[in-house]
Design an enzyme around this catalytic site. Sequence first.
Site, mmCIF file in Angstrom:
data_model
loop_
_atom_site.group_PDB
_atom_site.id
_atom_site.type_symbol
_atom_site.label_atom_id
_atom_site.label_comp_id
_atom_site.label_asym_id
_atom_site.label_seq_id
_atom_site.Cartn_x
_atom_site.Cartn_y
_atom_site.Cartn_z
ATOM 1 N N ARG A 174 46.411 -18.911 55.753
ATOM 2 C CA ARG A 174 46.446 -18.232 57.056
ATOM 3 C C ARG A 174 45.846 -19.168 58.113
ATOM 4 O O ARG A 174 44.719 -18.988 58.552
ATOM 5 C CB ARG A 174 45.684 -16.905 56.989
ATOM 6 C CG ARG A 174 46.353 -15.911 56.072
ATOM 7 C CD ARG A 174 45.736 -14.538 56.098
ATOM 8 N NE ARG A 174 46.017 -13.796 57.312
ATOM 9 C CZ ARG A 174 45.733 -12.521 57.489
ATOM 10 N NH1 ARG A 174 45.149 -11.831 56.533
ATOM 11 N NH2 ARG A 174 46.004 -11.904 58.616
ATOM 12 N N ARG A 176 39.820 -0.184 55.678
ATOM 13 C CA ARG A 176 39.794 -1.140 56.798
ATOM 14 C C ARG A 176 40.743 -0.711 57.901
ATOM 15 O O ARG A 176 40.484 -0.986 59.086
ATOM 16 C CB ARG A 176 40.232 -2.539 56.318
ATOM 17 C CG ARG A 176 39.174 -3.308 55.571
ATOM 18 C CD ARG A 176 39.643 -4.741 55.368
ATOM 19 N NE ARG A 176 40.301 -5.203 56.589
ATOM 20 C CZ ARG A 176 41.315 -6.043 56.637
ATOM 21 N NH1 ARG A 176 41.810 -6.552 55.549
ATOM 22 N NH2 ARG A 176 41.843 -6.397 57.791
ATOM 23 N N ASP A 186 53.987 -5.671 57.860
ATOM 24 C CA ASP A 186 52.940 -4.721 57.461
ATOM 25 C C ASP A 186 53.525 -3.411 56.906
ATOM 26 O O ASP A 186 52.782 -2.544 56.461
ATOM 27 C CB ASP A 186 52.009 -4.417 58.651
ATOM 28 C CG ASP A 186 51.247 -5.659 59.090
ATOM 29 O OD1 ASP A 186 51.175 -6.629 58.311
ATOM 30 O OD2 ASP A 186 50.721 -5.661 60.222
ATOM 31 N N LYS A 209 45.418 0.023 64.932
ATOM 32 C CA LYS A 209 44.381 -0.880 64.422
ATOM 33 C C LYS A 209 44.491 -2.273 65.048
ATOM 34 O O LYS A 209 43.514 -2.815 65.542
ATOM 35 C CB LYS A 209 44.512 -1.000 62.901
ATOM 36 C CG LYS A 209 43.803 -2.207 62.318
ATOM 37 C CD LYS A 209 44.215 -2.444 60.869
ATOM 38 C CE LYS A 209 43.695 -3.748 60.330
ATOM 39 N NZ LYS A 209 44.632 -4.877 60.482
ATOM 40 N N ASN A 210 45.698 -2.849 64.998
ATOM 41 C CA ASN A 210 45.803 -4.250 65.413
ATOM 42 C C ASN A 210 45.699 -4.433 66.926
ATOM 43 O O ASN A 210 45.513 -5.556 67.399
ATOM 44 C CB ASN A 210 47.054 -4.894 64.830
ATOM 45 C CG ASN A 210 46.881 -5.158 63.334
ATOM 46 O OD1 ASN A 210 45.758 -5.150 62.826
ATOM 47 N ND2 ASN A 210 47.980 -5.363 62.631
ATOM 48 N N CYS A 245 42.580 -9.994 54.618
ATOM 49 C CA CYS A 245 43.448 -9.914 53.447
ATOM 50 C C CYS A 245 44.021 -11.288 53.130
ATOM 51 O O CYS A 245 44.257 -12.097 54.026
ATOM 52 C CB CYS A 245 44.591 -8.930 53.711
ATOM 53 S SG CYS A 245 44.051 -7.221 53.806
#
Length: 409
Positions: A111, A386, A294, A11-12, A106
């Site tokens: 952030r 997601r 994560d 994903k990232n 999230c």
Amino acid sequence: MAGEVTISGAKNAAVAIIPAAILVKGKCVIENVPRIKDVDVLIDMLRSLGATAEFQGETTLVVDATGINKCCAPYEMVRKMRASYYLIGALLGRFLKADVAMPGGCNFGSRPIDQHIKGFEALGAYVSRDAGVIIAEADHLTGTNIYLDVVSVGATINIMLAAVLADGITTIENAAKEPHVVDIANFLNAMGAQVKGAGTDLIRITGVPALRGGTYSIIPDQIEAGTFMVAAAATQGNVLVKNVIPKHMESVSAKLAEIGATVEEYDDSIRVIGSPVIHKANIKTLPYPGFPTDMQPQMVVLLSIAEGTSMVVEGVWDSRFQYVDELERLGANIRVDGKIAVIEGVDHLEGAPVRATDLRGGAGMVLAGLIAQGETTITDLQYIDRGYENMEGKFASLGADIKRIICDD
Ligand code: EPU
């Protein structure tokens, strides 16, 4: 839980590579793209800017950004995901202008994106904020040395995106070393960029006049793989996790061995065999190659049924224990003080209704539901969707009793 599970593309990496295609005049054929909500959102964003983006088959995405005619991504578009900040680096790199609302995603406390902005400014951009929108503009971008004050995955990647077409050489010092940072560099190089050193803390980018189309395959998802590995350990299962890069899993594999699981590494797969007794462990999350933040919620779930007291320190985000209240509904015994969680192992968890508070917290709830006695229902699946492809289908194929219920309200 027993059997084999195949891990999807990362994903990232995907959420950076798709925006990175904005820098390319030509067709980018991107393989091993995970079929997750964040990818759908990004595809919509690219299309609304004027690019074409279509899946060919299940996991190959073809993006052609030649026709992009807008540099503006409004709040309505970007609010759904954090990684929309990569639009700033990519649009600035190609058009010397980006107009992108501050991203959503999230919530783990503050952030900031100050390091991204510091990098853009060092390259020669003028960056301003107006009503929640970041506006970055430059007459031209010139290579320079950038030292990151904090190790940031997002800033490292975003500066690479802005620098690949800049004049001259850019160096990023104290760069993030995550596997997906390397993957983005490899994607850019496959399209004609000159990025060296990704995976170390010093990245050197020599600007090129243009990028051309090409084909690239995204690496497997380290966190999805880790989630299934922890699930195997937590359920006394025997699971072969396929399509992984074992090197990327070292910190997770080592921790699972420490708690008593058997971890067998093969070329591109890992088998995890859970043990009836789960030992306590202490963990501190850190940038790669440290233990990934994560994977923190999933490990806390596992440690909640370990023998003895474990301590988990969150070393990356200010506030990433929101899911603990939900876990306690299932009978876990955890005390949180700021960035530290002290987990008193309990004999078992009991099923109850819980909600996903965020993506990885949600994954933790699924693991907790799998090990709990009785039925657990999890709401707010939009967070899980997601970032995990067909999570319930993959767990069901390993023998878990799990199904998605569509509610009308
Ligand atoms: N930070 C700053 N200034 C910045 C940027 C970051 O102070 O300009 C701080 C952050 O506040 C944080 C730390 O640096 O304390 C690390 O943040 P980083 O920039 O590395 O995080 P990110 O790029 O926003 C990515 C992943 C996250 C993952 C982190 C850390 C994406 C889209 N997101 O976020 O993934 O937790 O790196 O590895 O790549 C997830 O997948 O569930 C997820 C949240």
